[in-house]
Design a protein around this motif. Structure first.
Motif, mmCIF file in Angstrom:
data_model
loop_
_atom_site.group_PDB
_atom_site.id
_atom_site.type_symbol
_atom_site.label_atom_id
_atom_site.label_comp_id
_atom_site.label_asym_id
_atom_site.label_seq_id
_atom_site.Cartn_x
_atom_site.Cartn_y
_atom_site.Cartn_z
ATOM 1 N N SER A 47 2.341 -9.824 -10.885
ATOM 2 C CA SER A 47 0.913 -9.434 -10.585
ATOM 3 C C SER A 47 0.446 -9.906 -9.072
ATOM 4 O O SER A 47 0.928 -11.206 -8.964
ATOM 5 C CB SER A 47 0.299 -10.225 -11.808
ATOM 6 O OG SER A 47 -1.285 -9.939 -11.467
ATOM 7 N N GLY A 48 -0.113 -9.196 -8.588
ATOM 8 C CA GLY A 48 -0.885 -9.424 -7.317
ATOM 9 C C GLY A 48 -0.002 -9.079 -5.966
ATOM 10 O O GLY A 48 -0.353 -9.071 -4.860
ATOM 11 N N HIS B 88 -5.330 -0.583 -12.993
ATOM 12 C CA HIS B 88 -4.508 -1.637 -13.174
ATOM 13 C C HIS B 88 -4.488 -2.380 -11.839
ATOM 14 O O HIS B 88 -3.499 -3.255 -11.295
ATOM 15 C CB HIS B 88 -3.201 -1.555 -13.744
ATOM 16 C CG HIS B 88 -2.918 -1.021 -14.844
ATOM 17 N ND1 HIS B 88 -3.767 -1.678 -16.076
ATOM 18 C CD2 HIS B 88 -2.484 -0.058 -15.654
ATOM 19 C CE1 HIS B 88 -3.702 -1.218 -17.074
ATOM 20 N NE2 HIS B 88 -2.815 -0.016 -16.874
ATOM 21 N N SER C 172 -6.285 -3.882 -8.144
ATOM 22 C CA SER C 172 -7.480 -4.716 -7.720
ATOM 23 C C SER C 172 -8.454 -3.691 -7.078
ATOM 24 O O SER C 172 -8.251 -2.801 -6.777
ATOM 25 C CB SER C 172 -6.942 -5.622 -6.493
ATOM 26 O OG SER C 172 -6.408 -4.823 -5.702
ATOM 27 N N GLN D 296 -3.866 -4.316 -4.689
ATOM 28 C CA GLN D 296 -2.751 -5.140 -5.490
ATOM 29 C C GLN D 296 -2.584 -4.684 -6.579
ATOM 30 O O GLN D 296 -3.575 -4.069 -7.353
ATOM 31 C CB GLN D 296 -3.388 -6.790 -5.469
ATOM 32 C CG GLN D 296 -3.479 -7.249 -4.187
ATOM 33 C CD GLN D 296 -4.321 -8.702 -4.293
ATOM 34 O OE1 GLN D 296 -5.212 -8.922 -4.617
ATOM 35 N NE2 GLN D 296 -3.232 -9.674 -4.032
ATOM 36 N N LEU E 263 -2.025 -5.442 -10.429
ATOM 37 C CA LEU E 263 -2.382 -6.490 -11.188
ATOM 38 C C LEU E 263 -1.621 -6.339 -12.640
ATOM 39 O O LEU E 263 -0.981 -7.341 -13.294
ATOM 40 C CB LEU E 263 -3.995 -6.390 -11.491
ATOM 41 C CG LEU E 263 -4.691 -6.561 -10.335
ATOM 42 C CD1 LEU E 263 -6.171 -6.588 -10.929
ATOM 43 C CD2 LEU E 263 -4.364 -7.807 -9.629
ATOM 44 N N SER E 264 -1.361 -5.311 -13.512
ATOM 45 C CA SER E 264 -0.650 -5.426 -14.661
ATOM 46 C C SER E 264 -0.561 -3.928 -15.053
ATOM 47 O O SER E 264 -0.776 -2.961 -14.359
ATOM 48 C CB SER E 264 -1.613 -5.797 -15.672
ATOM 49 O OG SER E 264 -2.936 -5.373 -15.806
#
Lengths: 452, 95
Positions: free
Chosen positions: B19-20, B56, B58, B84, B86-87
């Motif tokens: 994530s990120g 999902h 950012s 980004q 995330l999931s």
């Protein structure tokens, strides 16, 4: 060409312009209501660093007059703004210009855009969606004062009694390229597609003499890396009714224009069948060997890779061939392996010559790998791998380096290296890349850590 | 650490990422066709179409939103150098 013009074009003092026929004195009618308003650059010898031309080039721009307005299709390189505007003024007033179509925003076609817009501020600009960001770069803050629209395939603009029909044809050769069809006049503006760097004041393909060498040279160096996209553009163009093709450089194609489209299709399609089965992948191994050690590694990798019945493996000593035919081979293959010794801390020049030749073809997504024997430091393998990644190839296996001559165990490691490379090509290795250069496949899953 | 699946449909590769992760960190390594200019969210070159899973990603920063707007980007277009992952599962391709 007068002295002022020669100075502006950067011509060499005392060297006469080479154009076999001089510049037309004014705008030139190319179809009903359509004029060529471009410029000749006979002194140009090198274009964009990479292309040579023996008699210069032309920057073709056009004015299309309809009942309700005039459309300008492209402009010229900035140095030629004056000639372009003089020709435009012969066929239209600035306040009549309703549309400025930019087929792509390369500087040799947009150099006169700022000055044209200063004189014709009402002109509505039409670019492709990808062209918008470059248009902003070209006009900076001035863009906010202009009317502009991003267009796509299927979008049209009416000039009253004729229509500009846009075709989104990206990457031929700039990402923002679009063609424009005028169905009522049966003509097609193709930007750099179907163009060439050839300068002759007679302008039309049936008048300038034989320019086939230039047409094909231009394709080889400008369009070939984007063959896939050229094929997509041809798919859009081939069904159209066309009596005249008006490209951005070189002769206007009014005599048998479809033959030029057909020639592009031939150049895009493989010249000969590769004689490879539909379910078969191809892996080429190129090597250079100083003392035979890298050659033995190459043979072992070949033998290991060949155990996979679905991979056709070929082995080539680079010192036995010219670069150009190998580039042709590489264009059609799925996987590439390069073997090089390390000499003076680098891969050998023969390898770099071939790798630098790959700029003319599409290499994205092919499988790549490197190997080699070394005496002291062995940097060459890593350097070649970096280049392969730079060519957007997938490099799933760390390169194989062996000090001096390989032992039997090391040769077995080479065979295993070959087996794994074949496995990546046929998707038999899980958890690794196996995308091939040809055709869509189900996504292969990998972990970020495996990417290095 | 939370994971996400990022698929580049033009090269048919799915990468498991923490994530990120930004798309730019992955796309060139797998040979995806997203092209980059400034790499810092200013030029809009890396405009990327999110085929599925845009929820999902950012939220766009003020800078990214400005550049997306200037480029008349669609609702499912993002800048690969900025957004980004995330999931979940996200599928992207060059815009």
């Amino acid at each position: 060409m007068d002295q002022t013009m020669r100075e502006r074009t950067g011509g060499r003092p005392g060297v006469p312009a080479a154009a076999s026929h001089g510049e037309p004195t004014g705008a030139v009618a190319v179809a009903q209501g359509v004029h060529w308003i471009g410029a000749l650059d006979p002194d140009l010898r090198t274009f964009d660093v990479i292309l040579r031309t023996a008699n210069g080039t032309t920057y073709n721009a056009y004015a299309v007059r309809g009942r309700d307005g005039v459309a300008v299709i492209d402009t010229v390189k900035e140095d030629f703004t004056e000639a372009f505007l003089a020709r435009l003024e012969q066929v239209a007033r600035y306040d009549e210009i309703t549309a400025l179509v930019l087929t792509h925003l390369e500087p040799d076609h947009t150099g006169a855009v700022p000055e044209l817009l200063r004189r014709a501020p009402q002109a509505h600009i039409y670019v492709s969606h990808r062209g918008l960001m470059v248009l902003r770069g070209l006009l900076k803050d001035d863009l906010e004062h202009r009317a502009y629209t991003a267009v796509d395939t299927g979008d049209t603009v009416s000039l009253g009694d004729c229509t500009l029909a846009f075709l989104c044809t990206p990457y031929v050769h700039w990402p923002d390229t679009q063609c424009v069809h005028v169905p009522e006049r049966r003509l097609l503006f193709t930007c750099d597609l179907l163009g060439c760097h050839f300068c002759d004041g007679r302008l039309f393909n049936d008048r300038v003499g034989d320019f086939r060498f230039s047409f094909e040279y231009y394709f080889e160096h400008i369009m070939r890396p984007f063959k896939r996209h050229v094929a997509g553009a041809l798919d859009l163009i081939e069904p159209l009714e066309i009596d005249l093709i008006a490209p951005g450089h070189g002769p206007i194609l009014r005599a048998h224009p479809r033959q030029y489209i057909a020639q592009y299709r031939r150049l895009v399609d493989p010249r000969l069948r590769a004689e490879v089965g539909r379910d078969e992948k191809t892996l080429l191994i190129f090597y250079v060997s100083a003392y035979g050690a890298t050659a033995r590694m190459a043979q072992a990798i070949h033998d290991g890779a060949s155990e996979n019945p679905h991979v056709r493996v070929s082995l080539y000593d680079l010192q036995g061939g010219e670069v150009a035919p190998f580039v042709n081979l590489i264009e059609a293959t799925d996987g590439l392996v390069f073997g090089t010794p390390t000499i003076n801390g680098d891969a050998v020049r023969t390898i770099w010559d071939l790798l630098s030749g790959l700029v003319d073809i599409e290499t994205r997504g092919k499988l790549g790998a490197a190997f080699g024997s070394y005496g002291w430091t062995g940097e060459a393998v890593r350097m070649v791998e970096e280049r392969l990644r730079g060519l957007r190839m997938q490099v799933p296996e760390a390169g194989l380096r062996i000090k001096l001559h390989p032992t039997d165990a090391e040769l077995e490691a080479c065979r295993d290296f070959g087996r794994r490379l074949s496995g990546h090509l046929t998707g038999h290795l899980s958890g690794h890349l196996s995308g091939s250069a040809a055709g869509p496949v189900a996504p292969k899953e990998i972990d970020m850590a495996a990417l290095g | 650490m939370a994971k996400a699946k990022l698929t580049f449909s033009d090269v048919a590769i799915t990468v498991n990422v923490p994530s990120g992760t930004r798309i730019i960190e992955i796309s060139e390594k797998v040979g995806a066709g997203i092209i980059y200019g400034c790499r810092e969210g200013d030029c809009g070159t890396c405009l990327t179409h999110i085929e599925t899973g845009s929820e999902h990603l950012s939220e766009p920063s003020v800078l990214e939103s400005k550049i997306l707007k200037e480029n008349l980007a669609g609702r499912h277009d993002r800048l690969a150098c900025q957004c980004q992952v995330l999931s979940g599962e996200i599928k992207v391709r060059p815009a």
